[in-house]
Design an enzyme around this catalytic site. Structure first.
Site, PDB file in Angstrom:
ATOM      1  N   CYS A  47       0.842  -1.197   0.000  1.00 19.09           N
ATOM      2  CA  CYS A  47       0.000   0.000   0.000  1.00 19.09           C
ATOM      3  C   CYS A  47       0.880   1.252   0.000  1.00 19.09           C
ATOM      4  CB  CYS A  47      -0.993  -0.041   1.158  1.00 19.09           C
ATOM      5  SG  CYS A  47      -2.326   1.181   0.993  1.00 19.09           S
ATOM      6  N   GLU A 102      -2.754  -8.800   3.105  1.00 23.64           N
ATOM      7  CA  GLU A 102      -3.172  -9.295   4.412  1.00 23.64           C
ATOM      8  C   GLU A 102      -4.674  -9.186   4.630  1.00 23.64           C
ATOM      9  OE1 GLU A 102      -2.537  -4.901   5.127  1.00 23.64           O
ATOM     10  OE2 GLU A 102      -1.708  -6.472   3.842  1.00 23.64           O
ATOM     11  N   HIS A 121      -3.853  -4.645  -0.342  1.00 24.40           N
ATOM     12  CA  HIS A 121      -3.497  -5.228   0.955  1.00 24.40           C
ATOM     13  C   HIS A 121      -3.589  -6.749   0.881  1.00 24.40           C
ATOM     14  CE1 HIS A 121      -3.314  -1.600   3.494  1.00 24.40           C
ATOM     15  NE2 HIS A 121      -4.199  -1.121   2.647  1.00 24.40           N
TER      16      HIS A 121
END
Length: 205
Positions: free
Chosen positions: A79, A189, A187
């Site tokens: 990001c 994650e 992202h």
């Protein structure tokens, strides 16, 4: 061991949980010695580019990250961490990045249609450049797999090093790479199994 750079502006909990789910030994650290001992480094980031760049420089972690890249360690920016890999950003002024990958960070408005919302937030499919081999970062996913974005600025003038885009009106830069330096605007994650597969591939580089 993988080191996640802690300079006060990262979404560290979700990222650490994802890496631990992959059974990756991970240390969240702002210590240069820990970065030197790591096998690979992740540079996360959320918030404004200028604040993040200043936080890196005030702690000396910018020099530490550059030193580990020079030593040949794989680096992944996530990001805002991806944006910091480029030359500069025009977010609230002009701010210098790490210049690990040529390019500039500019607002997605007015490039996107007027009816599209800013920030670009949600799930989008990844598109790979035609005529180029798929990046090793994407060895465990397929074109069209969807990942989660939250951003108002994007990398530009980095087409030579773009390894994935995502459509939001125009095609926006979704991922970049140069040598062993990688960056993803989305992202991983927060992107479910697709994101875990990308993190797994990075940890095997």
């Amino acid at each position: 061991m993988l080191a996640v750079v802690d300079y006060g502006v990262g979404n560290l909990f979700s990222l650490t949980c994802s890496l631990q789910a992959l059974n990756i030994a991970v240390e969240v650290t702002g210590d240069e010695g820990a970065l030197a001992r790591a096998d690979r480094v992740i540079l996360p980031g959320v918030g404004a580019f200028g604040d993040a760049a200043e936080a890196l420089r005030s702690t000396g972690l910018d020099r530490a990250v550059l030193r580990e890249v020079e030593r040949g360690k794989p680096l992944l920016g996530i990001c805002l961490g991806m944006q910091l890999l480029l030359d500069y950003s025009t977010e609230y002024g002009r701010h210098r990045g790490l210049s690990l990958i040529p390019g500039a960070v500019r607002p997605i408005r007015p490039a996107i249609p007027a009816e599209y919302k800013v920030p670009h937030m949600g799930w989008n499919a990844l598109h790979f450049p035609r005529g180029s081999p798929v990046s090793p970062l994407f060895r465990y996913i397929q074109e069209g797999d969807r990942v989660y974005f939250v951003h108002s600025y994007a990398g530009t003038a980095c087409e030579k090093h773009t390894i994935a885009t995502a459509e939001y009106g125009p095609e926006l830069t979704a991922a970049v790479a140069r040598d062993r330096v990688y960056g993803v605007q989305f992202h991983p994650e927060k992107s479910g199994q697709v994101g875990l597969n990308i993190l797994k591939a990075f940890c095997e580089l």
